[in-house]
Design an enzyme around this catalytic site. Structure first.
Site, PDB file in Angstrom:
ATOM      1  N   HIS A 141       0.849  -1.274   0.166  1.00  0.00           N
ATOM      2  CA  HIS A 141       0.029  -0.100  -0.032  1.00  0.00           C
ATOM      3  C   HIS A 141       0.948   1.220   0.033  1.00  0.00           C
ATOM      4  O   HIS A 141       1.930   1.159   0.336  1.00  0.00           O
ATOM      5  CB  HIS A 141      -0.876  -0.165   1.093  1.00  0.00           C
ATOM      6  CG  HIS A 141      -2.005   1.026   0.975  1.00  0.00           C
ATOM      7  ND1 HIS A 141      -2.093   2.321   1.187  1.00  0.00           N
ATOM      8  CD2 HIS A 141      -3.220   0.567   0.606  1.00  0.00           C
ATOM      9  CE1 HIS A 141      -3.192   2.859   1.106  1.00  0.00           C
ATOM     10  NE2 HIS A 141      -3.983   1.834   0.524  1.00  0.00           N
ATOM     11  N   ASP A 155      -8.091  -5.239  -0.275  1.00  0.00           N
ATOM     12  CA  ASP A 155      -8.516  -6.278  -1.169  1.00  0.00           C
ATOM     13  C   ASP A 155      -8.123  -7.455  -1.241  1.00  0.00           C
ATOM     14  O   ASP A 155      -8.581  -8.341  -1.817  1.00  0.00           O
ATOM     15  CB  ASP A 155      -8.064  -5.366  -2.416  1.00  0.00           C
ATOM     16  CG  ASP A 155      -8.885  -4.176  -2.774  1.00  0.00           C
ATOM     17  OD1 ASP A 155     -10.137  -4.248  -2.367  1.00  0.00           O
ATOM     18  OD2 ASP A 155      -8.281  -3.404  -3.409  1.00  0.00           O
TER      19      ASP A 155
HETATM   20  N1  CMC Z   1       4.109  -7.504  -5.040  1.00  0.00           N
HETATM   21  C1  CMC Z   1       5.647  -7.485  -5.213  1.00  0.00           C
HETATM   22  N2  CMC Z   1       6.307  -6.392  -4.924  1.00  0.00           N
HETATM   23  C2  CMC Z   1       5.676  -5.187  -4.584  1.00  0.00           C
HETATM   24  C3  CMC Z   1       4.259  -5.229  -4.574  1.00  0.00           C
HETATM   25  C4  CMC Z   1       3.476  -6.463  -4.588  1.00  0.00           C
HETATM   26  N3  CMC Z   1       2.230  -6.492  -4.408  1.00  0.00           N
HETATM   27  N4  CMC Z   1       4.188  -3.846  -3.982  1.00  0.00           N
HETATM   28  C5  CMC Z   1       5.146  -3.232  -4.009  1.00  0.00           C
HETATM   29  N5  CMC Z   1       6.215  -4.011  -4.255  1.00  0.00           N
HETATM   30  C6  CMC Z   1       7.431  -3.717  -4.358  1.00  0.00           C
HETATM   31  C7  CMC Z   1       7.771  -2.755  -5.648  1.00  0.00           C
HETATM   32  O1  CMC Z   1       8.251  -3.697  -6.676  1.00  0.00           O
HETATM   33  C8  CMC Z   1       9.017  -1.916  -5.087  1.00  0.00           C
HETATM   34  O2  CMC Z   1      10.203  -2.613  -4.857  1.00  0.00           O
HETATM   35  P1  CMC Z   1      11.606  -1.891  -5.286  1.00  0.00           P
HETATM   36  O3  CMC Z   1      11.762  -1.086  -4.125  1.00  0.00           O
HETATM   37  O4  CMC Z   1      12.586  -3.346  -5.161  1.00  0.00           O
HETATM   38  O5  CMC Z   1      11.482  -1.479  -6.544  1.00  0.00           O
HETATM   39  C9  CMC Z   1       8.611  -1.589  -3.574  1.00  0.00           C
HETATM   40  O6  CMC Z   1       7.891  -2.899  -3.274  1.00  0.00           O
HETATM   41  C10 CMC Z   1       7.933  -0.561  -3.549  1.00  0.00           C
HETATM   42  O7  CMC Z   1       6.794  -0.653  -4.237  1.00  0.00           O
HETATM   43  P2  CMC Z   1       5.974   0.710  -5.357  1.00  0.00           P
HETATM   44  O8  CMC Z   1       5.600   0.222  -6.426  1.00  0.00           O
HETATM   45  O9  CMC Z   1       7.162   1.915  -5.312  1.00  0.00           O
HETATM   46  O10 CMC Z   1       5.107   1.259  -3.940  1.00  0.00           O
HETATM   47  P3  CMC Z   1       3.755   2.279  -4.565  1.00  0.00           P
HETATM   48  O11 CMC Z   1       3.544   2.975  -3.051  1.00  0.00           O
HETATM   49  O12 CMC Z   1       4.223   2.975  -5.658  1.00  0.00           O
HETATM   50  O13 CMC Z   1       2.588   1.074  -4.932  1.00  0.00           O
HETATM   51  C11 CMC Z   1       0.832  -0.103  -4.460  1.00  0.00           C
HETATM   52  C12 CMC Z   1       1.555   0.604  -3.957  1.00  0.00           C
HETATM   53  C13 CMC Z   1      -0.392  -0.468  -3.850  1.00  0.00           C
HETATM   54  C14 CMC Z   1       0.552   0.324  -5.909  1.00  0.00           C
HETATM   55  C15 CMC Z   1       1.468  -1.574  -4.917  1.00  0.00           C
HETATM   56  O14 CMC Z   1       2.146  -1.958  -3.582  1.00  0.00           O
HETATM   57  C16 CMC Z   1       0.800  -2.749  -5.574  1.00  0.00           C
HETATM   58  O15 CMC Z   1       1.069  -2.631  -6.900  1.00  0.00           O
HETATM   59  N6  CMC Z   1       0.175  -3.515  -4.973  1.00  0.00           N
HETATM   60  C17 CMC Z   1      -0.552  -4.706  -5.570  1.00  0.00           C
HETATM   61  C18 CMC Z   1      -1.739  -4.062  -6.081  1.00  0.00           C
HETATM   62  C19 CMC Z   1      -2.969  -3.835  -4.990  1.00  0.00           C
HETATM   63  O16 CMC Z   1      -2.700  -4.552  -4.255  1.00  0.00           O
HETATM   64  N7  CMC Z   1      -3.421  -2.872  -4.890  1.00  0.00           N
HETATM   65  C20 CMC Z   1      -4.602  -2.189  -4.004  1.00  0.00           C
HETATM   66  C21 CMC Z   1      -4.255  -1.218  -3.001  1.00  0.00           C
HETATM   67  S1  CMC Z   1      -5.367  -1.245  -1.461  1.00  0.00           S
HETATM   68  C22 CMC Z   1      -6.745  -0.706  -2.353  1.00  0.00           C
HETATM   69  C23 CMC Z   1      -6.925   0.798  -2.691  1.00  0.00           C
HETATM   70  O17 CMC Z   1      -7.034   1.324  -1.753  1.00  0.00           O
HETATM   71  O18 CMC Z   1      -6.496   1.034  -3.805  1.00  0.00           O
END
Ligand code: CMC
Length: 428
Positions: free
Chosen positions: A307, A364
């Site tokens: 998240h 989710d």
């Molecule tokens: N699986 C594997 N790796 C992950 C995941 C995941 N679900 N989420 C983040 N990472 C890794 C990412 O690759 C990055 O690694 P590194 O530092 O090595 O590059 C690190 O963790 C930080 O991730 P980020 O993408 O920079 O974080 P963000 O804040 O931009 O993204 C997120 C947050 C929710 C989009 C992401 O965690 C994600 O894609 N999760 C899966 C989709 C999901 O479940 N979304 C629902 C969110 S809750 C409902 C809502 O309110 O929307």
């Protein structure tokens, strides 16, 4: 004395005011930065950017705190009804008995949707995604109510638009569901409470009343409350960016639904269930799928994990996990994907990759399992998220107008070509 931060760039030094919120959150007010230094800030994904002040939802990602108007989400999910929470978000305080009865009455007076909307379903391809239908129907409400489009009209008109949208949304969602499974639509029964009425229109039949199990009504009520607001997330920010041009509420919310659809946001609930189902069909080897999620050359992510703001736990996920257990038990549903979800969660929570990045199950991860047990097809999961998030979108839109926020218009750092002369087609 008010705190400031000092910024020096070349020969210019400026004092930037530090703004403090009611929970001691601090932010640097950079509104004078460009005028004094010519600089803009660069923050892709707005990871460090506060777009507004807001009095609606407080969230502390480190401590896993979520409160609507000061009330902890745990207390609201346990004790309140969805319309009570909607009132709280929209008007700032919990309603007393008369206020709630008046609000519920107003909502029940606007549950009918214009009959012409049924014609939309003749045009959609038979397998079209319910989110695509929802986006277009909500946007089209603007064509049915041209008198209430101007967000700067009287407060009464704006209130009527908010009520209309809140009241008609469940009817629209249930019609989308019915049309997608090829069943006749069911009209609202206004003596029922908001959630029961929605469940009646969704799972009831035209000719008879179907008794909806109180356990299910309670679970749906809880899920809607847990999704009702989440401060400046992707879809809410979209609603506000669109609304900041003074576009009408229907257009603004329709844009928010579009933003919600993506699998990184609300679309994750559908993606989680599809992922769990794939793991099951693949033999249930969770290690293999965790490895895929960790592999940077593989686009697969563990859906329902991670998240932007929660970095220890998502308080909504804890409530939902408990609810999933009890709903499945009470309904006597034995869903093998619940076991896979739990195995996957446990493995991820003990894995260095996920631990070091502070990746935990989000709201989710378990919600889809409940929706599936109730009888919703996966394509409806994100629509259910939208139904829950609606009062939050509207409350944030309303607050933005009350704050007289300027039009949303970010800057950029241009990295393209410098000026060059046009070359005629034959000379290229
Ligand atoms: N699986 C594997 N790796 C992950 C995941 C995941 N679900 N989420 C983040 N990472 C890794 C990412 O690759 C990055 O690694 P590194 O530092 O090595 O590059 C690190 O963790 C930080 O991730 P980020 O993408 O920079 O974080 P963000 O804040 O931009 O993204 C997120 C947050 C929710 C989009 C992401 O965690 C994600 O894609 N999760 C899966 C989709 C999901 O479940 N979304 C629902 C969110 S809750 C409902 C809502 O309110 O929307």
């Amino acid at each position: 004395m008010a705190e400031t931060a000092t910024l020096t760039y070349k020969d210019t030094t400026i004092e930037l005011p530090v703004i403090e919120g009611s929970e001691q959150e601090k932010g640097l007010d950079i509104s004078k930065l460009r005028g004094s230094t010519g600089l803009v800030t660069l923050d892709p994904g707005y990871k460090n950017t506060g777009a507004t002040t807001s009095g609606i939802t407080f969230l502390n990602g480190e401590q896993g705190i979520l409160r609507y108007r000061g009330y902890p989400i745990e207390q609201l999910a346990e004790n309140a009804s969805f319309t009570e929470v909607s009132y709280l978000l929209l008007y700032g305080d919990l309603p007393n008995k008369e206020e709630l009865a008046g609000f519920d009455r107003k909502l029940s007076m606007h549950t009918l949707v214009h009959e012409d909307i049924k014609n939309f379903f003749l045009a959609y391809p038979s397998k079209s995604h319910p989110m695509g239908q929802l986006i277009s129907i909500v946007s089209s409400l603007s064509t049915f109510y041209p008198d209430s489009l101007d967000p700067n009209r009287s407060a009464e008109k704006v209130d009527l638009t908010m009520i209309r949208l809140l009241a008609k949304f469940p009817t629209i969602v249930s019609w989308i569901f019915k049309k997608n499974i090829g069943h006749p639509i069911v009209y609202p029964q206004n003596h029922l409470d908001f959630v029961s009425n929605f469940m009646h229109m969704t799972f009831g039949q035209r000719t008879e009343d179907v008794e909806i199990d109180a356990v299910i009504v309670d679970a749906v009520n809880k899920l809607l409350i847990l999704h009702a607001d989440h401060e400046q997330n992707c879809s809410t920010s979209t609603v506000k960016i669109v609304g900041s041009s003074h576009a009408n509420l229907y257009a603004s919310v329709s844009a928010g639904i579009s933003a919600l659809w993506g699998p990184l946001h609300g679309g994750a609930n559908q993606a989680v269930l599809e992922m769990l189902e794939n793991i099951r069909l693949d033999g249930g080897n969770t290690t293999k799928w965790l490895d895929k999620a960790k592999d940077k050359s593989d686009p697969f992510r563990l859906m329902g994990f991670g998240h932007r703001v929660y970095k220890n736990f998502d308080p909504r996920a804890i409530i939902i996990k408990k609810a999933a257990d009890s709903v499945l038990e009470k309904l006597g549903v034995d869903d093998p994907v619940l076991e896979i979800a739990k195995k996957l969660e446990e493995a991820a929570l003990n894995d260095d990759y996920f631990k070091s990045r502070k990746l935990f199950p989000n709201v989710d991860f378990y919600s889809g399992i409940i929706y599936r047990a109730i009888g919703f097809p996966v394509e409806m999961f994100t629509v259910m998220f939208a139904l829950g998030r609606l009062p939050g979108w509207i409350a944030q839109w309303k607050e933005m107008l009350e704050l007289k926020s300027p039009i949303g218009r970010p800057r950029q750092i241009y990295t393209g070509h410098n000026e060059r002369n046009f070359v005629a087609l034959n000379d290229r």
